[in-house]
Design a protein around this motif. Structure first.
Motif, PDB file in Angstrom:
ATOM      1  N   ILE A   1     -16.820  35.596  19.866  1.00  0.00           N
ATOM      2  CA  ILE A   1     -17.471  35.743  21.170  1.00  0.00           C
ATOM      3  C   ILE A   1     -16.445  35.811  22.293  1.00  0.00           C
ATOM      4  CG2 ILE A   1     -19.005  34.606  22.827  1.00  0.00           C
ATOM      5  CD1 ILE A   1     -20.352  33.234  20.399  1.00  0.00           C
ATOM      6  N   ASN A   2     -15.455  34.927  22.226  1.00  0.00           N
ATOM      7  CA  ASN A   2     -14.557  34.737  23.367  1.00  0.00           C
ATOM      8  C   ASN A   2     -13.803  36.002  23.761  1.00  0.00           C
ATOM      9  OD1 ASN A   2     -15.353  32.116  23.554  1.00  0.00           O
ATOM     10  ND2 ASN A   2     -13.478  31.217  22.727  1.00  0.00           N
ATOM     11  N   SER A   3     -13.348  36.781  22.785  1.00  0.00           N
ATOM     12  CA  SER A   3     -12.588  37.985  23.121  1.00  0.00           C
ATOM     13  C   SER A   3     -13.413  38.940  23.976  1.00  0.00           C
ATOM     14  CB  SER A   3     -12.138  38.703  21.842  1.00  0.00           C
ATOM     15  OG  SER A   3     -11.173  37.950  21.152  1.00  0.00           O
ATOM     16  N   TYR A   4     -14.662  39.146  23.601  1.00  0.00           N
ATOM     17  CA  TYR A   4     -15.530  40.069  24.338  1.00  0.00           C
ATOM     18  C   TYR A   4     -15.884  39.498  25.710  1.00  0.00           C
ATOM     19  CZ  TYR A   4     -16.079  43.177  20.343  1.00  0.00           C
ATOM     20  OH  TYR A   4     -15.833  44.082  19.347  1.00  0.00           O
ATOM     21  N   MET A   5     -16.148  38.208  25.765  1.00  0.00           N
ATOM     22  CA  MET A   5     -16.483  37.571  27.038  1.00  0.00           C
ATOM     23  C   MET A   5     -15.301  37.639  28.000  1.00  0.00           C
ATOM     24  SD  MET A   5     -17.696  33.635  27.673  1.00  0.00           S
ATOM     25  CE  MET A   5     -16.161  32.932  27.033  1.00  0.00           C
ATOM     26  N   LEU A   6     -14.113  37.277  27.523  1.00  0.00           N
ATOM     27  CA  LEU A   6     -12.930  37.272  28.370  1.00  0.00           C
ATOM     28  C   LEU A   6     -12.538  38.687  28.789  1.00  0.00           C
ATOM     29  CD1 LEU A   6     -10.862  34.592  26.435  1.00  0.00           C
ATOM     30  CD2 LEU A   6     -11.887  34.320  28.699  1.00  0.00           C
ATOM     31  N   TYR A   7     -12.698  39.642  27.891  1.00  0.00           N
ATOM     32  CA  TYR A   7     -12.391  41.039  28.214  1.00  0.00           C
ATOM     33  C   TYR A   7     -13.193  41.503  29.435  1.00  0.00           C
ATOM     34  CZ  TYR A   7     -11.912  46.112  27.656  1.00  0.00           C
ATOM     35  OH  TYR A   7     -11.660  47.451  27.882  1.00  0.00           O
ATOM     36  N   SER A   8     -14.490  41.238  29.413  1.00  0.00           N
ATOM     37  CA  SER A   8     -15.340  41.697  30.519  1.00  0.00           C
ATOM     38  C   SER A   8     -15.044  40.936  31.803  1.00  0.00           C
ATOM     39  CB  SER A   8     -16.822  41.563  30.140  1.00  0.00           C
ATOM     40  OG  SER A   8     -17.137  40.227  29.800  1.00  0.00           O
ATOM     41  N   LEU A   9     -14.776  39.632  31.702  1.00  0.00           N
ATOM     42  CA  LEU A   9     -14.442  38.842  32.892  1.00  0.00           C
ATOM     43  C   LEU A   9     -13.152  39.345  33.525  1.00  0.00           C
ATOM     44  CD1 LEU A   9     -15.294  35.270  31.537  1.00  0.00           C
ATOM     45  CD2 LEU A   9     -16.420  36.382  33.474  1.00  0.00           C
ATOM     46  N   LEU A  10     -12.151  39.619  32.713  1.00  0.00           N
ATOM     47  CA  LEU A  10     -10.861  40.092  33.214  1.00  0.00           C
ATOM     48  C   LEU A  10     -10.967  41.485  33.829  1.00  0.00           C
ATOM     49  CD1 LEU A  10      -8.738  38.796  30.226  1.00  0.00           C
ATOM     50  CD2 LEU A  10      -8.406  38.079  32.595  1.00  0.00           C
ATOM     51  N   LYS A  11     -11.662  42.391  33.152  1.00  0.00           N
ATOM     52  CA  LYS A  11     -11.823  43.749  33.677  1.00  0.00           C
ATOM     53  C   LYS A  11     -12.551  43.738  35.010  1.00  0.00           C
ATOM     54  CE  LYS A  11     -11.132  47.283  31.673  1.00  0.00           C
ATOM     55  NZ  LYS A  11      -9.984  48.227  31.697  1.00  0.00           N
ATOM     56  N   ASN A  12     -13.524  42.835  35.145  1.00  0.00           N
ATOM     57  CA  ASN A  12     -14.299  42.720  36.374  1.00  0.00           C
ATOM     58  C   ASN A  12     -13.439  42.239  37.538  1.00  0.00           C
ATOM     59  OD1 ASN A  12     -16.897  43.089  37.556  1.00  0.00           O
ATOM     60  ND2 ASN A  12     -17.120  40.882  37.680  1.00  0.00           N
ATOM     61  N   MET A  13     -12.314  41.598  37.222  1.00  0.00           N
ATOM     62  CA  MET A  13     -11.404  41.089  38.246  1.00  0.00           C
ATOM     63  C   MET A  13     -10.271  42.058  38.540  1.00  0.00           C
ATOM     64  SD  MET A  13     -11.232  37.179  36.837  1.00  0.00           S
ATOM     65  CE  MET A  13      -9.736  36.790  37.725  1.00  0.00           C
TER      66      MET A  13
ATOM     67  N   ILE B   1      -8.094  43.342  36.173  1.00  0.00           N
ATOM     68  CA  ILE B   1      -6.952  43.082  35.295  1.00  0.00           C
ATOM     69  C   ILE B   1      -7.028  44.032  34.099  1.00  0.00           C
ATOM     70  CG2 ILE B   1      -5.867  41.373  33.775  1.00  0.00           C
ATOM     71  CD1 ILE B   1      -6.814  39.208  35.714  1.00  0.00           C
ATOM     72  N   ASP B   2      -5.917  44.658  33.761  1.00  0.00           N
ATOM     73  CA  ASP B   2      -5.869  45.577  32.620  1.00  0.00           C
ATOM     74  C   ASP B   2      -5.709  44.787  31.320  1.00  0.00           C
ATOM     75  OD1 ASP B   2      -6.275  48.051  33.692  1.00  0.00           O
ATOM     76  OD2 ASP B   2      -4.153  48.537  33.931  1.00  0.00           O
ATOM     77  N   VAL B   3      -6.676  44.908  30.428  1.00  0.00           N
ATOM     78  CA  VAL B   3      -6.597  44.267  29.115  1.00  0.00           C
ATOM     79  C   VAL B   3      -6.063  45.302  28.125  1.00  0.00           C
ATOM     80  CG1 VAL B   3      -7.842  43.060  27.297  1.00  0.00           C
ATOM     81  CG2 VAL B   3      -8.508  42.730  29.692  1.00  0.00           C
ATOM     82  N   LEU B   4      -4.868  45.065  27.631  1.00  0.00           N
ATOM     83  CA  LEU B   4      -4.223  46.036  26.750  1.00  0.00           C
ATOM     84  C   LEU B   4      -4.677  45.903  25.305  1.00  0.00           C
ATOM     85  CD1 LEU B   4      -0.559  45.940  28.127  1.00  0.00           C
ATOM     86  CD2 LEU B   4      -2.510  47.298  28.901  1.00  0.00           C
ATOM     87  N   SER B   5      -5.038  44.686  24.898  1.00  0.00           N
ATOM     88  CA  SER B   5      -5.447  44.499  23.507  1.00  0.00           C
ATOM     89  C   SER B   5      -6.223  43.204  23.344  1.00  0.00           C
ATOM     90  CB  SER B   5      -4.223  44.489  22.573  1.00  0.00           C
ATOM     91  OG  SER B   5      -3.400  43.370  22.852  1.00  0.00           O
ATOM     92  N   MET B   6      -6.995  43.153  22.248  1.00  0.00           N
ATOM     93  CA  MET B   6      -7.683  41.939  21.815  1.00  0.00           C
ATOM     94  C   MET B   6      -7.345  41.732  20.343  1.00  0.00           C
ATOM     95  SD  MET B   6     -11.518  42.135  23.505  1.00  0.00           S
ATOM     96  CE  MET B   6     -12.046  43.480  22.455  1.00  0.00           C
ATOM     97  N   LYS B   7      -6.900  40.526  20.006  1.00  0.00           N
ATOM     98  CA  LYS B   7      -6.530  40.246  18.620  1.00  0.00           C
ATOM     99  C   LYS B   7      -7.114  38.915  18.174  1.00  0.00           C
ATOM    100  CE  LYS B   7      -2.049  42.660  18.654  1.00  0.00           C
ATOM    101  NZ  LYS B   7      -0.586  42.499  18.460  1.00  0.00           N
ATOM    102  N   HIS B   8      -7.504  38.868  16.890  1.00  0.00           N
ATOM    103  CA  HIS B   8      -7.888  37.593  16.286  1.00  0.00           C
ATOM    104  C   HIS B   8      -6.768  37.142  15.371  1.00  0.00           C
ATOM    105  CE1 HIS B   8      -9.650  35.376  12.767  1.00  0.00           C
ATOM    106  NE2 HIS B   8      -9.850  34.554  13.772  1.00  0.00           N
ATOM    107  N   LEU B   9      -6.393  35.858  15.487  1.00  0.00           N
ATOM    108  CA  LEU B   9      -5.290  35.315  14.698  1.00  0.00           C
ATOM    109  C   LEU B   9      -5.776  34.175  13.818  1.00  0.00           C
ATOM    110  CD1 LEU B   9      -2.631  35.038  17.557  1.00  0.00           C
ATOM    111  CD2 LEU B   9      -3.008  36.974  16.023  1.00  0.00           C
ATOM    112  N   LYS B  10      -5.260  34.135  12.612  1.00  0.00           N
ATOM    113  CA  LYS B  10      -5.497  32.995  11.733  1.00  0.00           C
ATOM    114  C   LYS B  10      -4.726  31.784  12.279  1.00  0.00           C
ATOM    115  CE  LYS B  10      -8.001  35.056   8.562  1.00  0.00           C
ATOM    116  NZ  LYS B  10      -9.410  34.650   8.294  1.00  0.00           N
ATOM    117  N   ASP B  11      -5.106  30.606  11.821  1.00  0.00           N
ATOM    118  CA  ASP B  11      -4.439  29.381  12.265  1.00  0.00           C
ATOM    119  C   ASP B  11      -3.088  29.229  11.571  1.00  0.00           C
ATOM    120  OD1 ASP B  11      -6.333  28.399  14.120  1.00  0.00           O
ATOM    121  OD2 ASP B  11      -7.620  27.736  12.477  1.00  0.00           O
ATOM    122  N   GLU B  12      -2.147  30.080  11.972  1.00  0.00           N
ATOM    123  CA  GLU B  12      -0.797  30.040  11.428  1.00  0.00           C
ATOM    124  C   GLU B  12       0.193  30.012  12.590  1.00  0.00           C
ATOM    125  OE1 GLU B  12      -0.204  33.296   8.768  1.00  0.00           O
ATOM    126  OE2 GLU B  12      -2.088  32.927   7.660  1.00  0.00           O
TER     127      GLU B  12
END
Length: 405
Positions: free
Chosen positions: A211-223, A225-236
């Motif tokens: 959820i967070n990536s999509y939520m933050l993407y829209s919040l940032l774009k609305n402000m 801010i250019d979002v260059l990428s969204m990535k999900h990372l394992k707990d490493e």
């Protein structure tokens, strides 16, 4: 588990503003006005001319001296001599005398000697050069005077405005083919957690969609801010560290933010240059939040729970961002609280509210639920901030509600 050494909400905001000033995010560029949507205005938008620069008709009709219409009725009309037809975009050639009229169109230039425009529906053409009028008009009726829209030096928009279509239209009317804006921050979004799966995945036990990536993407774009990428990372740890070391203006990472055995962000942040600025805010929800710096990159570490991440983004990151860029976008309204809200946490409390009109009053109803329940945003129209020293808000008390836009 060690306890977080928390900062207060105002301190967290000030620390972010100070970091943005230290890095120096205000980089002015000049771009075409038509390409400026979503950028932040870097200078006040100032009128270079009196607008309009001539007296302008707001009607199709006849430009006249208003005194020639006084007493005119259907039964006793007044007669006027037509001396000219003023075509759109042309300068009138005739100066009107008493008893004369010039045919004019909406937006046309009113001739010298005229001080009102009579709508065409209150006239009758008697001949090519003669009309009758059946209704009086008053001084300056149906005329926009010189400088009525703006005068030289008037400020249309102030520095810090996030440019919208209306701002672009105003800039064009003022003759700005190009305007100065602040270069957009370059950002990437990271979400962490072995339990997180892509949004198009079928839900299975123990997993949650990202959820967070999509939520933050829209919040940032609305402000702006250019979002260059969204990535999900394992707990490493090594994987997360590599991503946090990339050279960007801003990195926002959600999850891995507290002090559990898989919460690597605080540990990694201490290894960066110069590293951790704070870890933990006296706020509910959203306590396990961090702010770090790696060279010229600002790193915001948000909680993994969506509502906690949302609350921190709105009340800390966005407020600090708007303060730094002088953006005056935080809309508030006064509402009556529908029911008691207790604050027993000894932290600043963020409470989402629903807003409805009851009679002549706006009423805010608190929305309660767990911070990983994204459905809380479905009804939310705003939020209230309850200070850590306040025990709560009583039913029917009037409070300021920050509108969610």
């Amino acid at each position: 588990m060690d306890l977080l050494d928390v900062v207060k909400i105002d301190e967290a905001i000030d620390l972010q503003v100070s970091l943005m000033e230290k890095i120096g995010y205000k980089k002015k560029i000049k771009i075409r006005t038509c390409d400026s949507l979503g950028y932040i205005l870097a200078n006040d938008l100032i009128s270079k001319d009196d607008l309009p620069c001539f007296r302008k008709s707001t009607m199709d009709g006849y430009a006249i001296n208003y005194k020639d219409s006084l007493g005119a009725t259907d039964s006793i009309p007044s007669m006027l001599k037509v001396v000219e037809e003023i075509q759109m975009g042309n300068i009138p050639q005739k100066k009107l005398k008493r008893g004369e009229a010039s045919k004019i169109y909406t937006g046309g230039m009113v001739p010298e000697g005229a001080d009102a425009v009579l709508p065409i529906e209150f006239t009758e053409i008697l001949s090519k050069k003669l009309i009758s009028i059946s209704k009086p008009v008053v001084f300056m009726e149906n005329i926009i005077d010189i400088g009525d829209d703006s005068k030289i030096g008037d400020i249309y928009e102030k520095e810090g405005k996030i440019i919208d279509p209306e701002t672009i239209a105003m800039a064009a009317s003022l003759g700005y083919e190009k305007i100065e804006v602040y270069e957009k921050l370059k950002c990437k979004i990271l979400s962490t957690g072995d339990e997180i799966i892509p949004v198009n995945s079928k839900l299975v036990l123990g997993k949650s969609r990202d959820i967070n990536s999509y939520m933050l993407y829209s919040l940032l774009k609305n402000m702006g801010i250019d979002v260059l990428s969204m990535k999900h990372l394992k707990d490493e740890k090594d994987l997360i560290k590599k991503e946090l070391e990339e050279d960007l203006d801003l990195i926002i990472i959600s999850g891995s933010s507290s002090k559990g055995n898989k919460d690597f962000v605080p540990e990694i942040s201490k290894e960066l240059n110069p590293g951790m600025i704070y870890h933990g805010i006296s706020i509910k929800p959203g306590k396990p939040t961090s702010l770090s710096q790696n060279n010229n990159t600002m790193i915001l570490g948000l909680p993994g729970n969506p509502i906690s991440a949302y609350a921190v983004f709105r009340t800390i990151f966005q407020i600090a961002y708007e303060k730094y860029f002088k953006i005056d976008e935080n809309l508030k309204i006064k509402c009556k609280i529908k029911r008691n809200i207790a604050n027993t946490s000894a932290k600043t409390m963020i409470c989402l509210v629903e807003i409805k009109k009851e009679g002549n009053e706006l009423v805010a109803s608190p929305i309660f639920g767990f911070s990983n329940n994204i459905s809380l945003l479905k009804k939310a129209k705003g939020y209230i901030v309850i200070d850590e020293y306040v025990e709560g808000i009583k039913e029917n008390e009037k409070v300021w509600v920050n509108l969610i836009r």
